[in-house]
Write a protein that holds these residues in place. Structure first.
Motif, PDB file in Angstrom:
ATOM      1  N   GLU A   1       0.839  -1.203   0.000  1.00  5.42           N
ATOM      2  CA  GLU A   1       0.000   0.000   0.000  1.00  5.42           C
ATOM      3  C   GLU A   1       0.878   1.259   0.000  1.00  5.42           C
ATOM      4  N   THR A   2       1.923   1.248   0.812  1.00  6.94           N
ATOM      5  CA  THR A   2       2.861   2.377   0.858  1.00  6.94           C
ATOM      6  C   THR A   2       3.518   2.580  -0.509  1.00  6.94           C
TER       7      THR A   2
ATOM      8  N   LYS B   1       1.219   4.080  -3.019  1.00 11.49           N
ATOM      9  CA  LYS B   1       1.120   5.537  -2.820  1.00 11.49           C
ATOM     10  C   LYS B   1       2.337   6.249  -3.407  1.00 11.49           C
TER      11      LYS B   1
ATOM     12  N   GLU C   1       1.804   6.575  -7.000  1.00 12.95           N
ATOM     13  CA  GLU C   1       0.883   7.692  -7.228  1.00 12.95           C
ATOM     14  C   GLU C   1       1.596   9.031  -7.100  1.00 12.95           C
ATOM     15  N   GLN C   2       2.545   9.145  -6.153  1.00  9.03           N
ATOM     16  CA  GLN C   2       3.326  10.377  -6.016  1.00  9.03           C
ATOM     17  C   GLN C   2       4.142  10.630  -7.284  1.00  9.03           C
TER      18      GLN C   2
END
Length: 170
Positions: free
Chosen positions: A21-22, A25, A28-29
């Motif tokens: 999950e990290t 993200k 996505e960044q």
């Protein structure tokens, strides 16, 4: 990509769902930083690839890539800068490792981009424009929304350009 592939990977590896999950993200960044949206099925695999990459780097096991790529050829790309920014908390990472992750990004398909002007690939966009003009001339049909078509073709061809240029298989 095969039935229960993610469950099998999670079961037999040290990767956990929180870590994935990290990393999702972080991807996505990178998309935000580059003003793009990744689209291909490799997007699902990318957090796993990054997790294995981080684990390998933390163990001090560095790659010695045999592909003929000059580090300086890619260090000025927006993708490289995004990798450095998003993964800076890992500490000092050898340039060839950053190059590996940069190549992962450069060879992924994207669906949209707010900024399509890539100075290093201006020759590619010019070639696409000439190709569309040739198709118009041969077919005697004017293509509507020509610039939009060229932008979409560019999004499609850019990852293939890097895969071909650096002889990288999927």
């Amino acid at each position: 990509s095969f039935y229960n592939g993610e469950k099998i990977l999670l079961h037999y590896s040290t990767i956990n769902e929180g870590e994935l999950e990290t990393l999702h993200k972080k991807v996505e960044q990178i998309e935000v930083h580059l003003s793009i949206k990744f689209t291909d099925e490799r997007l699902l695999a990318l957090p796993y690839i990054i997790a294995v990459w981080i684990n390998r780097v933390k163990q001090g096991k560095f790659i010695e890539p045999n592909f003929n790529i000059d580090f300086f050829d890619l260090k000025d790309t927006k993708e490289y800068q995004a990798v450095v920014k998003v993964f800076s908390e890992l500490g000092v990472i050898p340039p060839k490792e950053l190059l590996f992750l940069t190549l992962q990004l450069l060879t992924m398909n994207i669906s949209s981009s707010q900024v399509l002007d890539d100075d290093k690939l201006s020759h590619l966009k010019s070639a696409l424009f000439k190709m569309v003009k040739n198709i118009e001339n041969i077919s005697a049909i004017e293509i509507p929304n020509k610039l939009e078509l060229i932008d979409k073709l560019f999004l499609h061809v850019k990852p293939a350009y890097y895969r071909i240029k650096y002889n990288l298989g999927l």
